[in-house]
Motif scaffolding. Structure first.
Motif, mmCIF file in Angstrom:
data_model
loop_
_atom_site.group_PDB
_atom_site.id
_atom_site.type_symbol
_atom_site.label_atom_id
_atom_site.label_comp_id
_atom_site.label_asym_id
_atom_site.label_seq_id
_atom_site.Cartn_x
_atom_site.Cartn_y
_atom_site.Cartn_z
ATOM 1 N N LEU A 1 -14.763 3.413 3.026
ATOM 2 C CA LEU A 1 -13.875 2.808 3.967
ATOM 3 C C LEU A 1 -12.409 2.656 3.424
ATOM 4 C CD1 LEU A 1 -13.582 1.650 6.737
ATOM 5 C CD2 LEU A 1 -14.141 -0.704 5.784
ATOM 6 N N TYR A 2 -12.433 1.926 2.217
ATOM 7 C CA TYR A 2 -11.030 2.036 1.372
ATOM 8 C C TYR A 2 -10.305 3.075 1.190
ATOM 9 C CZ TYR A 2 -7.628 -0.388 -1.845
ATOM 10 O OH TYR A 2 -6.759 -0.826 -2.463
ATOM 11 N N LEU A 3 -11.077 4.010 0.753
ATOM 12 C CA LEU A 3 -10.326 5.161 0.365
ATOM 13 C C LEU A 3 -10.367 6.617 1.407
ATOM 14 C CD1 LEU A 3 -11.857 5.508 -3.302
ATOM 15 C CD2 LEU A 3 -9.441 4.721 -2.552
ATOM 16 N N TRP A 4 -10.708 5.975 2.611
ATOM 17 C CA TRP A 4 -10.914 6.908 3.499
ATOM 18 C C TRP A 4 -9.755 7.859 4.008
ATOM 19 C CZ3 TRP A 4 -14.937 9.058 5.931
ATOM 20 C CH2 TRP A 4 -14.841 9.801 7.120
ATOM 21 N N ASP A 5 -8.763 7.604 3.890
ATOM 22 C CA ASP A 5 -7.407 8.280 4.044
ATOM 23 C C ASP A 5 -7.257 9.375 2.858
ATOM 24 O OD1 ASP A 5 -6.839 7.063 6.492
ATOM 25 O OD2 ASP A 5 -5.167 5.755 5.852
ATOM 26 N N TYR A 6 -7.443 8.856 1.681
ATOM 27 C CA TYR A 6 -7.396 9.548 0.551
ATOM 28 C C TYR A 6 -8.492 10.740 0.622
ATOM 29 C CZ TYR A 6 -8.326 11.114 -4.272
ATOM 30 O OH TYR A 6 -8.913 11.829 -5.375
ATOM 31 N N LEU A 7 -9.760 10.484 0.810
ATOM 32 C CA LEU A 7 -10.803 11.172 0.975
ATOM 33 C C LEU A 7 -10.665 12.168 2.043
ATOM 34 C CD1 LEU A 7 -13.846 8.686 0.383
ATOM 35 C CD2 LEU A 7 -12.823 10.212 -1.405
ATOM 36 N N ALA A 8 -10.272 11.942 3.006
ATOM 37 C CA ALA A 8 -10.062 12.797 4.329
ATOM 38 C C ALA A 8 -9.064 13.881 3.871
ATOM 39 C CB ALA A 8 -9.476 12.111 5.443
ATOM 40 N N ARG B 1 0.967 -1.176 0.053
ATOM 41 C CA ARG B 1 -0.078 -0.288 0.036
ATOM 42 C C ARG B 1 0.573 1.240 -0.045
ATOM 43 N NH1 ARG B 1 -4.487 1.428 4.592
ATOM 44 N NH2 ARG B 1 -4.766 3.869 3.855
ATOM 45 N N VAL B 2 1.898 1.298 0.896
ATOM 46 C CA VAL B 2 2.621 2.623 0.851
ATOM 47 C C VAL B 2 4.120 2.259 -0.221
ATOM 48 C CG1 VAL B 2 4.227 3.796 2.513
ATOM 49 C CG2 VAL B 2 2.149 2.810 3.435
ATOM 50 N N ASN B 3 3.951 3.500 -1.017
ATOM 51 C CA ASN B 3 4.939 3.429 -2.054
ATOM 52 C C ASN B 3 6.380 3.797 -1.358
ATOM 53 O OD1 ASN B 3 6.345 3.743 -4.602
ATOM 54 N ND2 ASN B 3 5.399 5.396 -5.244
ATOM 55 N N ARG B 4 7.026 2.647 -1.181
ATOM 56 C CA ARG B 4 8.284 2.893 -0.596
ATOM 57 C C ARG B 4 9.546 3.162 -1.662
ATOM 58 N NH1 ARG B 4 7.048 1.485 4.527
ATOM 59 N NH2 ARG B 4 5.630 -0.091 4.968
ATOM 60 N N THR B 5 9.204 2.821 -2.778
ATOM 61 C CA THR B 5 10.244 3.326 -3.900
ATOM 62 C C THR B 5 10.090 4.779 -4.399
ATOM 63 O OG1 THR B 5 8.523 3.010 -5.816
ATOM 64 C CG2 THR B 5 9.607 1.082 -4.898
ATOM 65 N N SER B 6 9.091 5.655 -3.627
ATOM 66 C CA SER B 6 9.053 6.999 -3.987
ATOM 67 C C SER B 6 9.781 7.745 -2.766
ATOM 68 C CB SER B 6 7.491 7.142 -3.831
ATOM 69 O OG SER B 6 7.404 8.887 -3.970
ATOM 70 N N LEU B 7 10.437 9.080 -3.365
ATOM 71 C CA LEU B 7 10.949 10.044 -2.380
ATOM 72 C C LEU B 7 9.885 10.456 -1.266
ATOM 73 C CD1 LEU B 7 13.180 11.862 -1.804
ATOM 74 C CD2 LEU B 7 12.091 13.543 -3.501
ATOM 75 N N TYR B 8 8.709 10.330 -1.658
ATOM 76 C CA TYR B 8 7.645 10.925 -0.690
ATOM 77 C C TYR B 8 6.979 9.723 0.189
ATOM 78 C CZ TYR B 8 8.050 14.458 -4.283
ATOM 79 O OH TYR B 8 8.806 15.411 -5.264
ATOM 80 N N GLY B 9 7.255 8.469 -0.208
ATOM 81 C CA GLY B 9 6.655 7.608 0.707
ATOM 82 C C GLY B 9 4.971 7.623 0.862
ATOM 83 N N GLU B 10 4.425 7.854 -0.292
ATOM 84 C CA GLU B 10 2.938 8.021 -0.305
ATOM 85 C C GLU B 10 2.071 7.034 -0.395
ATOM 86 O OE1 GLU B 10 3.714 7.777 -4.729
ATOM 87 O OE2 GLU B 10 4.676 8.726 -3.072
ATOM 88 N N ASP B 11 0.722 6.992 0.014
ATOM 89 C CA ASP B 11 -0.243 6.212 0.093
ATOM 90 C C ASP B 11 -0.730 5.795 -1.220
ATOM 91 O OD1 ASP B 11 -2.443 4.378 0.491
ATOM 92 O OD2 ASP B 11 -2.968 5.459 2.315
ATOM 93 N N LEU B 12 -0.690 4.580 -1.762
ATOM 94 C CA LEU B 12 -1.357 4.268 -3.008
ATOM 95 C C LEU B 12 -2.719 3.858 -3.199
ATOM 96 C CD1 LEU B 12 1.989 1.994 -4.271
ATOM 97 C CD2 LEU B 12 1.048 4.404 -5.281
ATOM 98 N N ARG B 13 -3.538 3.963 -1.985
ATOM 99 C CA ARG B 13 -4.772 3.900 -2.091
ATOM 100 C C ARG B 13 -5.283 5.271 -2.564
ATOM 101 N NH1 ARG B 13 -7.188 0.669 3.119
ATOM 102 N NH2 ARG B 13 -6.412 -1.236 2.840
ATOM 103 N N ILE B 14 -5.507 5.566 -3.823
ATOM 104 C CA ILE B 14 -5.893 6.769 -4.094
ATOM 105 C C ILE B 14 -7.100 6.790 -5.354
ATOM 106 C CG2 ILE B 14 -3.887 8.077 -3.659
ATOM 107 C CD1 ILE B 14 -2.876 7.497 -6.557
ATOM 108 N N ASN B 15 -7.190 7.683 -6.053
ATOM 109 C CA ASN B 15 -8.356 7.684 -6.991
ATOM 110 C C ASN B 15 -8.190 6.965 -7.983
ATOM 111 O OD1 ASN B 15 -6.466 9.847 -7.420
ATOM 112 N ND2 ASN B 15 -7.712 10.419 -9.300
ATOM 113 N N TYR B 16 -6.874 6.533 -8.450
ATOM 114 C CA TYR B 16 -6.367 5.721 -9.670
ATOM 115 C C TYR B 16 -6.384 4.354 -9.058
ATOM 116 C CZ TYR B 16 -4.879 10.138 -11.836
ATOM 117 O OH TYR B 16 -4.841 11.388 -12.223
#
Length: 719
Positions: free
Chosen positions: A265-272, A90-105
């Motif tokens: 529920l799945y996208l809660w962190d993204y929506l918030a 779920r967490v993009n550890r290959t990224s400089l930003y370490g972002e959550d991949l549960r997003i709109n895409y």
């Protein structure tokens, strides 16, 4: 007797559909076997393969990549690569930003949400190139079968049903947005189709729940999904009014609420996180704003672009996409409106209900799209969060359903006068276009050549008129839009071997503490290639990351720049800036550890000249120069010696620029990493001094003098 005849007709139509489904299934299986075996996809990532990686061998097998589809090739596909490279976590550890991949895409993350992403179930089982190809092919199949069966539910025969479904696939809005928003279009009819079966009500609601969650999670884009949900409500009301009795309506409401709740529920962190952003945030939108030319393209699909898909009305090609089919114009020209009183009287109650309900729903949508209505008027249907032009798919689909229903009970009247009217309207549409572009080919008038045989079929066999016109519309749509998306093999997307470009980027990242900080590396392409790239696309604002890097920014300015969905675009600017609503420019110099340029004595006259200073502009008290040098050694060996005339010696600030155009016009093996930007302090108001810039390769000792642009004098050259 009449009931017996009607029953025989329904039985015949049912048997025809069985045969059509069997034939269509065999065709799709054979096509799918070839498609997936070759790892084909509709991706325009070939643009990145050729222009970013310099891999000209990985062009599409057919068609061409579309730079305008950057939402796909620079965002969705690279994020899919990143998900694969990240082990489907779920967490993009290959990224400089370490972002959550549960997003709109919708991405193939291996968490509980994968249960609702059936087109992605092959990820982690086979090579991702096959999984990616399978995903897009299955979506195409789901689109065509789903829309065909939806039209069957409204009374269509198999030829009309499949022809109109495939015709909808080959429309501007669908093709221009397909390789990003395809899941929304493809899965929508399957939400309704359980109600066309003989299953028990609970099973219907359960299937609707599962498909609805899949629809929301495979690609989450409320402006299109809100309007399609309205279309689904209208079709269900027209076709199954008994569903709106209190008991069944309650069950339907529960299933809908559960689907929305599961997705939330799945996208809660993204929506918030995005709810309080400046963009997209909670945009409030009023009605209206759809131009006249958009409405014309519902009747004449190619009226707003040339044969190279270049817009003729100013907006880019994706923004002008509509659900325009020649079926719309054909049916309007040949529908027997003169007998509407008699036909309405003879029509079955179900046909009258279909017409009234679908017509009312379409009228409401047309009002929101065309009239300057206040935002509060659209609030009950959530339309106050929907740009009117984003209603194009939902409105176009509802129009096709209504036209089909009306043509069924009014009938079609084939005559050569009506045929002449149709041909004249097509010709007038063609003449109304801008013919100075030199791009108006025979495809624009091909519908006339295709329609005339179809009209002749309807003349001699009236019972086949509707089917022949639907097939003609499909053929014209495939001819017009079938080459927009390419057949791009996905193998090099997910299995690209190292080459000179990637090795240079490897070295640059290694000497920069693992961070790849390049100008002109678009979107998330860098992260998709496994780099911790400064260039990226962050669906959720990374406020802590940016506050740590830019603590000096006032809070209001900081929020304005960074609190948004954003393409992070490194540049030569000194401070962060907002480039456009979804693009943030950040100073690449703060993230690069490149060797500084140095002041030098006048270079000798005998130096070979290679490279060029492309631009030289004054920004406040600094002189900003961009260009490229003739280095052939590794990036770490690229040095610049700067000689200025008439001003005291200064220390220029240098950053590295990505120059994907270099391989196209240099004679030596210059790298796309040979670009640079220099900032040289100047006295405010002072004229530009004469300058010489020497590209020095510390690995070989080779020196080359850069060409100055016209009007920029060379400094004194030593003998």
């Amino acid at each position: 007797m009449a009931n017996e005849k009607q029953g025989q007709l329904l039985l015949h139509k049912f048997n025809s559909w069985q045969l059509a489904n069997l034939v269509a299934s065999i065709v799709m299986v054979l096509m799918g076997a070839v498609y997936v075996a070759k790892t084909w996809s509709p991706s325009s990532y070939g643009y990145a393969l050729v222009n970013i990686l310099g891999d000209r061998q990985s062009r599409p097998d057919w068609g061409q990549p579309r730079p305008i589809r950057s939402d796909e090739w620079s965002v969705v596909t690279p994020l899919t690569q990143a998900t694969v490279n990240n082990g489907f976590e779920r967490v993009n550890r290959t990224s400089l930003y370490g972002e959550d991949l549960r997003i709109n895409y919708g991405l193939p993350i291996h968490d509980w949400g994968i249960v609702f992403k059936p087109t992605m179930w092959l990820y982690g089982v086979v090579n991702p190139a096959y999984a990616y190809s399978f995903h897009w092919f299955v979506l195409s199949v789901l689109f065509i079968f789903g829309h065909a069966w939806l039209l069957r539910w409204l009374g269509a025969g198999p030829v009309v049903g499949f022809a109109l479904a495939a015709g909808l696939y080959f429309t501007g809005f669908v093709q221009f947005w397909w390789n990003e928003k395809g899941p929304i279009f493809a899965l929508f009819p399957w939400i309704l189709l359980p109600f066309s079966t003989r299953l028990g009500l609970v099973w219907k609601a359960a299937l609707m729940y599962w498909v609805a969650v899949a629809w929301l999670l495979t690609n989450f884009y409320p402006p299109v999904q809100v309007t399609l949900a309205f279309v689904g409500f209208i079709i269900l009301l027209a076709r199954e009014p008994q569903m709106f009795k209190p008991a069944t309506l309650a069950l339907l409401a529960v299933a809908t609420a559960l689907a929305a709740g599961t997705a939330a529920l799945y996208l809660w962190d993204y929506l918030a996180a995005t709810a309080s952003t400046i963009y997209p945030g909670s945009r409030v939108i009023s009605g209206g704003s759809v131009p006249l030319r958009f409405w014309l393209s519902w009747l004449l699909p190619s009226v707003n672009f040339d044969s190279n898909f270049e817009s003729l009305i100013g907006l880019n090609i994706c923004e002008i996409g509509t659900v325009g089919l020649y079926y719309t114009l054909l049916v309007l020209c040949f529908m027997d409106f003169m007998r509407w009183r008699q036909a309405w009287h003879l029509a079955a109650p179900q046909q009258r209900r279909h017409t009234l309900v679908l017509g009312t729903g379409l009228s409401l949508m047309l009002c929101w799209m065309a009239l300057p209505l206040p935002s509060w008027l659209g609030a009950p249907l959530l339309w106050n969060h929907v740009q009117p032009e984003r209603m194009q798919y939902a409105g176009g689909l509802l129009l096709i359903c209504l036209l089909f229903v009306c043509s069924n009970w009014l009938g079609l009247r084939i005559s050569w006068v009506r045929a002449a009217t149709f041909c004249s309207l097509v010709l007038l549409g063609w003449l109304s276009r801008d013919h100075n572009t030199g791009q108006n080919h025979i495809e624009d008038l091909a519908i006339v050549l295709i329609a005339l045989p179809a009209i002749a079929v309807g003349w001699y066999w009236p019972a086949r008129a509707h089917a022949s016109l639907a097939v003609a519309s499909l053929a014209a749509g495939a001819l017009l839009f079938g080459n927009f998306n390419p057949l791009q093999p996905a193998w090099p997307i997910f299995n690209h071997p190292p080459n000179a470009k990637t090795r240079a980027m490897d070295q640059l990242a290694a000497q920069n503490e693992g961070v790849l900080a390049l100008v002109d590396l678009p979107g998330a392409v860098g992260n998709g290639l496994r780099y911790k790239s400064l260039s990226h696309v962050t669906a959720v604002p990374q406020l802590d990351f940016w506050r740590h890097r830019f603590p000096e920014l006032p809070q209001a300015e900081f929020d304005t720049i960074f609190n948004r969905y954003a393409h992070i675009r490194p540049g030569t600017n000194d401070v962060p800036r907002l480039v456009q609503a979804d693009v943030i420019g950040v100073p690449v110099g703060r993230f690069q550890k490149t060797a500084p340029a140095r002041s030098a004595a006048a270079p000798p006259r005998a130096l070979e000249m290679q490279g060029h200073i492309d631009t030289a502009v004054v920004e406040k008290d600094q002189w900003v120069l961009t260009g490229w040098g003739g280095w052939t050694g590794p990036v770490s060996a690229h040095a610049l010696d700067v000689t200025l005339a008439s001003i005291p010696a200064t220390t220029p600030t240098r950053v590295l620029l990505m120059r994907t155009d270099l391989p196209a016009f240099t004679h030596r093996q210059a790298s796309a990493l040979n670009g640079f930007s220099l900032r040289i302090p100047l006295v405010i108001g002072a004229p530009k001094p004469a300058i010489c810039i020497v590209a020095r390769d510390t690995s070989t000792g080779r020196k080359t003098l850069l060409h100055n642009p016209p009007g920029l004098a060379y400094c004194h050259l030593a003998d």
